[in-house]
Each structure stands twice: as structure tokens, then as C-alpha cells.
Design a protein around this motif. Structure first.
Motif, PDB file in Angstrom:
ATOM      1  N   ILE A 340       0.914  -1.285   0.170  1.00 13.99           N
ATOM      2  CA  ILE A 340       0.095   0.018  -0.056  1.00 13.99           C
ATOM      3  C   ILE A 340       0.750   1.229   0.108  1.00 13.99           C
ATOM      4  CG2 ILE A 340      -0.370  -0.253   2.452  1.00 13.99           C
ATOM      5  CD1 ILE A 340      -2.902   1.266   2.535  1.00 13.99           C
ATOM      6  N   ASN A 341       0.542   2.059  -0.839  1.00 15.94           N
ATOM      7  CA  ASN A 341       1.443   3.319  -1.247  1.00 15.94           C
ATOM      8  C   ASN A 341       0.721   4.744  -1.195  1.00 15.94           C
ATOM      9  OD1 ASN A 341       4.121   1.929  -2.428  1.00 15.94           O
ATOM     10  ND2 ASN A 341       2.056   0.992  -3.129  1.00 15.94           N
ATOM     11  N   ILE A 342       1.431   5.740  -0.206  1.00 19.04           N
ATOM     12  CA  ILE A 342       0.566   6.880   0.001  1.00 19.04           C
ATOM     13  C   ILE A 342       1.073   7.882  -1.181  1.00 19.04           C
ATOM     14  CG2 ILE A 342      -0.543   8.830   1.018  1.00 19.04           C
ATOM     15  CD1 ILE A 342      -1.615   5.882   1.921  1.00 19.04           C
ATOM     16  N   VAL A 343       0.588   8.044  -2.474  1.00 20.60           N
ATOM     17  CA  VAL A 343       1.098   8.801  -3.510  1.00 20.60           C
ATOM     18  C   VAL A 343       0.658  10.162  -3.658  1.00 20.60           C
ATOM     19  CG1 VAL A 343       1.771   8.302  -6.059  1.00 20.60           C
ATOM     20  CG2 VAL A 343       1.692   6.302  -4.599  1.00 20.60           C
ATOM     21  N   LYS A 344       1.711  10.964  -4.095  1.00 27.76           N
ATOM     22  CA  LYS A 344       0.998  12.483  -4.328  1.00 27.76           C
ATOM     23  C   LYS A 344       0.038  12.420  -5.747  1.00 27.76           C
ATOM     24  CE  LYS A 344       3.108  16.875  -5.118  1.00 27.76           C
ATOM     25  NZ  LYS A 344       4.189  17.781  -5.187  1.00 27.76           N
ATOM     26  N   LYS A 345      -0.789  12.959  -5.497  1.00 35.21           N
ATOM     27  CA  LYS A 345      -1.883  13.019  -6.602  1.00 35.21           C
ATOM     28  C   LYS A 345      -1.226  13.587  -7.827  1.00 35.21           C
ATOM     29  CE  LYS A 345      -6.159  13.658  -5.166  1.00 35.21           C
ATOM     30  NZ  LYS A 345      -6.961  12.328  -5.213  1.00 35.21           N
ATOM     31  N   GLY A 346      -1.514  12.939  -9.021  1.00 34.83           N
ATOM     32  CA  GLY A 346      -1.111  13.432 -10.250  1.00 34.83           C
ATOM     33  C   GLY A 346      -0.038  12.916 -10.635  1.00 34.83           C
ATOM     34  N   TYR A 347       0.825  12.051  -9.709  1.00 32.97           N
ATOM     35  CA  TYR A 347       2.003  11.242  -9.998  1.00 32.97           C
ATOM     36  C   TYR A 347       1.676   9.786  -9.756  1.00 32.97           C
ATOM     37  CZ  TYR A 347       6.932   9.689  -8.898  1.00 32.97           C
ATOM     38  OH  TYR A 347       8.012   9.005  -9.036  1.00 32.97           O
ATOM     39  N   GLU A 348       0.540   9.391  -9.813  1.00 32.77           N
ATOM     40  CA  GLU A 348       0.263   8.150  -9.579  1.00 32.77           C
ATOM     41  C   GLU A 348       0.597   7.167 -10.924  1.00 32.77           C
ATOM     42  OE1 GLU A 348      -3.603  10.213  -8.033  1.00 32.77           O
ATOM     43  OE2 GLU A 348      -1.922  10.454  -9.705  1.00 32.77           O
ATOM     44  N   GLU A 349       0.379   7.759 -12.114  1.00 32.49           N
ATOM     45  CA  GLU A 349       0.797   6.999 -13.311  1.00 32.49           C
ATOM     46  C   GLU A 349       2.300   6.901 -13.513  1.00 32.49           C
ATOM     47  OE1 GLU A 349      -1.274   5.084 -14.852  1.00 32.49           O
ATOM     48  OE2 GLU A 349      -3.082   5.938 -13.802  1.00 32.49           O
ATOM     49  N   GLU A 350       2.880   7.884 -13.240  1.00 29.89           N
ATOM     50  CA  GLU A 350       4.422   7.837 -13.346  1.00 29.89           C
ATOM     51  C   GLU A 350       4.995   7.016 -12.282  1.00 29.89           C
ATOM     52  OE1 GLU A 350       8.359  10.937 -12.955  1.00 29.89           O
ATOM     53  OE2 GLU A 350       6.082  11.806 -13.237  1.00 29.89           O
ATOM     54  N   PHE A 351       4.350   6.966 -10.975  1.00 28.42           N
ATOM     55  CA  PHE A 351       4.908   6.002 -10.232  1.00 28.42           C
ATOM     56  C   PHE A 351       4.655   4.489 -10.442  1.00 28.42           C
ATOM     57  CE2 PHE A 351       3.672   3.609  -6.179  1.00 28.42           C
ATOM     58  CZ  PHE A 351       4.943   3.602  -5.743  1.00 28.42           C
ATOM     59  N   ILE A 352       3.392   4.303 -10.818  1.00 25.77           N
ATOM     60  CA  ILE A 352       3.146   2.696 -11.402  1.00 25.77           C
ATOM     61  C   ILE A 352       3.845   2.425 -12.581  1.00 25.77           C
ATOM     62  CG2 ILE A 352       1.479   1.558 -12.440  1.00 25.77           C
ATOM     63  CD1 ILE A 352      -0.676   3.232 -10.886  1.00 25.77           C
ATOM     64  N   SER A 353       4.621   3.332 -13.520  1.00 24.93           N
ATOM     65  CA  SER A 353       5.036   2.969 -14.494  1.00 24.93           C
ATOM     66  C   SER A 353       6.565   2.749 -14.162  1.00 24.93           C
ATOM     67  CB  SER A 353       5.079   4.333 -15.699  1.00 24.93           C
ATOM     68  OG  SER A 353       5.799   3.931 -16.672  1.00 24.93           O
ATOM     69  N   LYS A 354       7.022   3.692 -13.267  1.00 19.36           N
ATOM     70  CA  LYS A 354       8.656   3.453 -12.873  1.00 19.36           C
ATOM     71  C   LYS A 354       8.575   2.127 -12.129  1.00 19.36           C
ATOM     72  CE  LYS A 354       9.957   8.269 -12.465  1.00 19.36           C
ATOM     73  NZ  LYS A 354      10.313   9.357 -11.476  1.00 19.36           N
ATOM     74  N   ALA A 355       7.684   2.092 -11.226  1.00 17.51           N
ATOM     75  CA  ALA A 355       7.817   0.724 -10.400  1.00 17.51           C
ATOM     76  C   ALA A 355       7.385  -0.488 -11.145  1.00 17.51           C
ATOM     77  CB  ALA A 355       6.549   0.736  -9.419  1.00 17.51           C
ATOM     78  N   SER A 356       6.736  -0.442 -12.218  1.00 17.69           N
ATOM     79  CA  SER A 356       6.404  -1.474 -13.042  1.00 17.69           C
ATOM     80  C   SER A 356       7.579  -1.930 -13.697  1.00 17.69           C
ATOM     81  CB  SER A 356       5.395  -1.226 -13.825  1.00 17.69           C
ATOM     82  OG  SER A 356       4.135  -1.062 -13.451  1.00 17.69           O
ATOM     83  N   GLN A 357       8.402  -0.680 -14.298  1.00 18.78           N
ATOM     84  CA  GLN A 357       9.708  -1.247 -15.186  1.00 18.78           C
ATOM     85  C   GLN A 357      10.846  -1.732 -14.136  1.00 18.78           C
ATOM     86  OE1 GLN A 357      10.877   2.446 -17.262  1.00 18.78           O
ATOM     87  NE2 GLN A 357       8.857   2.747 -18.030  1.00 18.78           N
ATOM     88  N   ALA A 358      10.961  -1.260 -13.129  1.00 18.31           N
ATOM     89  CA  ALA A 358      11.788  -1.748 -12.093  1.00 18.31           C
ATOM     90  C   ALA A 358      11.518  -3.178 -11.733  1.00 18.31           C
ATOM     91  CB  ALA A 358      12.045  -0.916 -10.935  1.00 18.31           C
ATOM     92  N   TYR A 359      10.185  -3.515 -11.371  1.00 17.49           N
ATOM     93  CA  TYR A 359       9.840  -4.785 -10.978  1.00 17.49           C
ATOM     94  C   TYR A 359      10.056  -5.945 -12.263  1.00 17.49           C
ATOM     95  CZ  TYR A 359       6.905  -8.059  -8.258  1.00 17.49           C
ATOM     96  OH  TYR A 359       6.477  -9.276  -7.743  1.00 17.49           O
ATOM     97  N   LYS A 360       9.943  -5.385 -13.457  1.00 21.85           N
ATOM     98  CA  LYS A 360       9.774  -6.323 -14.292  1.00 21.85           C
ATOM     99  C   LYS A 360      11.453  -6.755 -14.566  1.00 21.85           C
ATOM    100  CE  LYS A 360       7.915  -8.450 -18.199  1.00 21.85           C
ATOM    101  NZ  LYS A 360       9.166  -8.968 -18.961  1.00 21.85           N
ATOM    102  N   THR A 361      12.176  -5.670 -14.484  1.00 21.42           N
ATOM    103  CA  THR A 361      13.650  -5.868 -14.687  1.00 21.42           C
ATOM    104  C   THR A 361      14.271  -6.758 -13.551  1.00 21.42           C
ATOM    105  OG1 THR A 361      14.057  -3.643 -15.668  1.00 21.42           O
ATOM    106  CG2 THR A 361      15.678  -4.827 -14.559  1.00 21.42           C
ATOM    107  N   ALA A 362      13.776  -6.658 -12.433  1.00 24.89           N
ATOM    108  CA  ALA A 362      14.342  -7.429 -11.316  1.00 24.89           C
ATOM    109  C   ALA A 362      13.727  -8.829 -11.309  1.00 24.89           C
ATOM    110  CB  ALA A 362      13.867  -6.520  -9.808  1.00 24.89           C
ATOM    111  N   PHE A 363      12.484  -8.865 -11.591  1.00 21.19           N
ATOM    112  CA  PHE A 363      11.875 -10.172 -11.359  1.00 21.19           C
ATOM    113  C   PHE A 363      11.308 -11.146 -12.592  1.00 21.19           C
ATOM    114  CE2 PHE A 363      11.425  -8.039  -7.244  1.00 21.19           C
ATOM    115  CZ  PHE A 363      12.274  -9.024  -6.339  1.00 21.19           C
ATOM    116  N   ASN A 364      11.240 -10.176 -13.802  1.00 29.27           N
ATOM    117  CA  ASN A 364      10.636 -10.706 -14.921  1.00 29.27           C
ATOM    118  C   ASN A 364       9.120 -11.058 -14.579  1.00 29.27           C
ATOM    119  OD1 ASN A 364      10.571 -11.015 -17.992  1.00 29.27           O
ATOM    120  ND2 ASN A 364      10.866 -13.149 -17.593  1.00 29.27           N
ATOM    121  N   ILE A 365       8.279 -10.165 -13.698  1.00 33.66           N
ATOM    122  CA  ILE A 365       6.892 -10.267 -13.415  1.00 33.66           C
ATOM    123  C   ILE A 365       6.388  -8.821 -13.762  1.00 33.66           C
ATOM    124  CG2 ILE A 365       5.281 -10.647 -11.774  1.00 33.66           C
ATOM    125  CD1 ILE A 365       7.279 -12.101 -10.302  1.00 33.66           C
ATOM    126  N   VAL A 366       5.121  -9.138 -14.489  1.00 27.17           N
ATOM    127  CA  VAL A 366       4.362  -7.759 -14.882  1.00 27.17           C
ATOM    128  C   VAL A 366       3.487  -7.367 -13.623  1.00 27.17           C
ATOM    129  CG1 VAL A 366       2.548  -7.099 -16.263  1.00 27.17           C
ATOM    130  CG2 VAL A 366       4.317  -8.546 -17.391  1.00 27.17           C
TER     131      VAL A 366
END
Length: 381
Positions: A340-366
Motif C-alpha cells: 500500500i502506497n500513499i502517492v502524491k496526486k497527479g504522480y500516480e501513473e508515473e509512479f506505477i510506470s516506474k515501479a512496473s519497469q523496475a519490478y519487471k527488470t528485477a523479477f521478470n513479472i508484470v
């Protein structure tokens, strides 16, 4: 979605449902693994639900269709024991619960389904059990109170092997929109705190590591802490649960307690304190302090209670390094599921995109993600 569930009911049974119910999933702002230790928790319902469309069929059996799994099953309403697996085991457990409590029902037709992600730590099983008990109570005029429904739903989970506390069931049953529910798990008194997340959004990041808590270390952790309580009671009989433990008491017996179990007990003490501090922070609209408490909670769950996993730790650490995230932690029983993450409004999509890319690189999981609002509790549609 309730319209889809109702339409499916009509197509299967050629009549409209007599009762329609919604039961929410839940998040937990803070207070993990403290409920069964009779401590404090701070959950809230979210705007993701399991919906139920139900009606009498005049038989002695139930016909149940799961929209999520596209499966239809027949159920003996007088089932003597749990013998199935998957979602059906909960149905059987609930029928046993009704018998044990002396509630008599007739046969029924049921369609249920929703948008609560299963295995993500959002209490889909509590929504299922609380929701169906409530639907059956309404359908057959059983008059079961919501307090009783929560306790019967908990017993249903115990019957299938998960020795859970009452947090999930109370959050599902009693939550109020745009509020957190502070619950004292010893006396079951609760209080609402407005959750005014000005300028911030709740984002859940799903590791896609599914967990079956009945097969995990959940019960082991509970046993660890309860064994500490039993040892402490011999010297301090006033200690009845981990809720009563203090660092001072543990310090007098530390040489007699297994170090790992001692660490577990200290986590419970610290987590209860964090819940109280977070309630104070919400009262003062101090979101920064709330976020710090969440970060500390994750560290304790990972390093002291050891119910995290490498995927959860990766996502929490990623969020902790981002200045646009106030707080982040694993949520739920552990060993998978969401952060659970408390994310600044307006930054949600960028945060999700960055986290998704990093997670895919680290674990090869979408990575999966969910932006949620605080919803309302159990009730008829």
C-alpha cells in the motif's frame, strides 16, 4: 458489475434475485498481525466489492455459480464437514456454521462475483463469508446481527484452516466511506477516523505472488507469539495476550525466550504503538507522520515478524526512495500480495510506470496496480 451478476442470475434461473448484497474488500493502513494478538488495527473498506444475487429455490440444496471462476456447483445445505477446496470450501464451512448456531435455511440459488483481486491481501475471503452470511440472513429473515456475522465469518475461516483474527470481518462489515476504522481487537470497540488524504492517492502494487495463507507461515507466527505469552504468564499472570506485553516485561525474561520468538513479540508491541500514533496523526491531518509509521511497519514486518518476501521488500524499498510517496508497506498476511502506497496526486501513473519497469527488470513479472478510494461497508444493493 452488480447488473452483470443479476443478469447472470436471471439467465441461469429464469427469475430475478430476491436479495442483492455487496461486500467490500479492505485495505489496512497500519496494524498488521496485531488482530489475533488482541491489539489495535486501522483498516478501511475500499471501492472494490464482491456482489451477491440470491433467491430461494424451494429445494434442500443450493445451486451456486461463481462468476469469477465461471463455475457452477451444487451444495448440500446440511453438509456435515468441509471436504472441498477452492471457493467451495468456504461455502461448505458457512453451511456448517449456520447449523452450529441453530439457523435454519432452505435451498437457494446464488450468483456471486466481483472485482476484489484474489490473493492480493485485500480480504476477498472475508468479503465472501461476510457477504453470503448477510445475504442468507436477509433472504431467510434470520435476523443475524452484523457483529454475529463478523464472528461467524471468522469461524468459517478457522474451519478451513486459517486461524485469523477479526480485523478483516469487522472492516468488511462496519466500514464507513472515506473513514478508517480503529478497532480494539480485545473488546471489539471501534471508532472512525476521517481519512482526508489531501493531495494524495492510495495506490496498491500487486506483486502477483499469490499466497494461500492456510499453507504459509501465518499460523506459525501466531503460535510463536502465543508461546511467548504462555511463558510470560507464569511470572506475570496479568498478561493474557500479546496486547499486554511490554518491553520491560520481556526484558526480565529475555534469557528464557527463544530469540526469534522474542523478536516476534517485540514487533507486536511496536506495531500497536504505531497504530495509536497513526490515529493521532490522522486526527491532526499529519500525513507525513502517518507515512513514516507505515515505513517503520514494513521494516518490522520484514525483519522482525518475517512475513514479507523479496518481491514485497523490493516494492516497498522502491517507494521509500521516492519523495512523492509519503509511506509504503506490505499489507495483509504476507508472503505475497500487495504493498500500500500513499502517492502524491497527479504522480500516480508515473509512479506505477516506474515501479512496473523496475519490478519487471528485477523479477521478470508484470506488476499489477490498483488505485482505490475508501468505500462503504457490507449492505444490500
Amino acid at each position: 458489475m452488480i447488473q452483470e451478476i443479476s443478469s447472470k442470475y436471471f439467465s441461469l434461473f429464469e427469475k430475478t434475485p430476491e436479495v442483492k448484497v455487496q461486500a467490500p474488500g479492505r485495505i489496512n493502513i497500519i496494524g498488521e498481525h496485531t488482530d489475533y494478538n488482541l491489539g489495535f488495527v486501522l483498516p478501511a473498506a475500499i471501492n472494490k466489492y464482491t456482489f451477491f444475487a440470491i433467491g430461494k429455490n424451494g429445494a434442500k440444496t443450493a445451486t451456486i455459480y461463481s462468476a469469477d471462476y465461471d463455475e457452477s456447483r451444487k451444495l448440500d445445505i446440511n453438509i456435515p464437514k468441509v471436504k472441498s477446496s477452492g471457493w467451495m470450501k468456504y461455502m461448505e464451512s458457512m453451511m456448517i456454521g449456520l447449523q452450529e448456531e441453530g439457523y435454519k435455511i432452505g435451498g437457494f440459488n446464488l450468483v456471486f462475483g466481483g472485482n476484489i483481486p484474489i490473493g492480493a491481501g485485500l480480504s476477498s475471503s472475508a468479503a465472501l463469508t461476510c457477504g453470503l452470511y448477510y445475504a442468507l440472513s436477509e433472504l431467510f429473515d434470520l435476523g443475524i446481527s452484523k457483529e454475529k456475522i463478523a464472528k461467524m465469518a471468522q469461524a468459517s475461516e478457522h474451519r478451513v484452516g486459517l486461524n485469523c483474527g477479526l480485523m478483516d470481518q469487522y472492516a468488511v462489515t462496519f466500514s464507513k466511506k472515506d473513514h478508517c476504522l480503529f478497532l480494539d481487537c480485545r473488546n471489539l470497540k471501534y471508532k472512525f477516523f476521517p481519512a482526508v488524504l489531501d493531495g494524495y492517492t492510495i495506490v496498491l502494487l500487486d506483486t502477483c505472488i499469490t499466497h494461500e495463507l492456510t499453507d504459509s507461515g501465518y499460523n506459525d507466527r501466531r503460535n510463536d507469539v502465543e508461546s511467548v505469552v504462555e511463558l510470560v504468564k507464569k511470572k506475570y499472570p496479568e498478561v493474557q495476550s500479546a496486547r499486554d506485553l511490554t518491553k520491560e516485561i520481556l526484558g526480565t525474561l529475555s534469557d528464557q525466550i527463544d530469540p526469534i520468538k522474542l523478536k516476534r513479540a517485540h514487533f507486536v508491541i511496536n506495531e500497536n504503538t504505531r497504530v495509536i500514533n497513526t490515529c493521532e496523526a490522522l486526527s491532526e491531518n499529519d500525513l507525513v507522520s502517518m507515512g513514516k509509521n507505515m515505513n517503520q511497519s514494513h521494516h518490522g514486518l520484514s525483519k522482525m515478524y518475517e512475513v514479507s518476501c523479496k518481491e514485497l521488500d523490493f516494492l516497498a524499498d522502491f517507494a521509500h526512495k521516492d519523495k512523492n510517496v509519503l509511506g509504503a508497506r506490505m499489507m495483509g498476511g504476507g508472503f505475497g500480495g500487495c504493498t500500500i502506497n500513499i502517492v502524491k496526486k497527479g504522480y500516480e501513473e508515473e509512479f506505477i510506470s516506474k515501479a512496473s519497469q523496475a519490478y519487471k527488470t528485477a523479477f521478470n513479472i508484470v506488476l499489477k496496480s490498483y488505485q482505490v478510494d475508501l468505500g462503504k461497508g457490507l449492505g444490500r444493493v
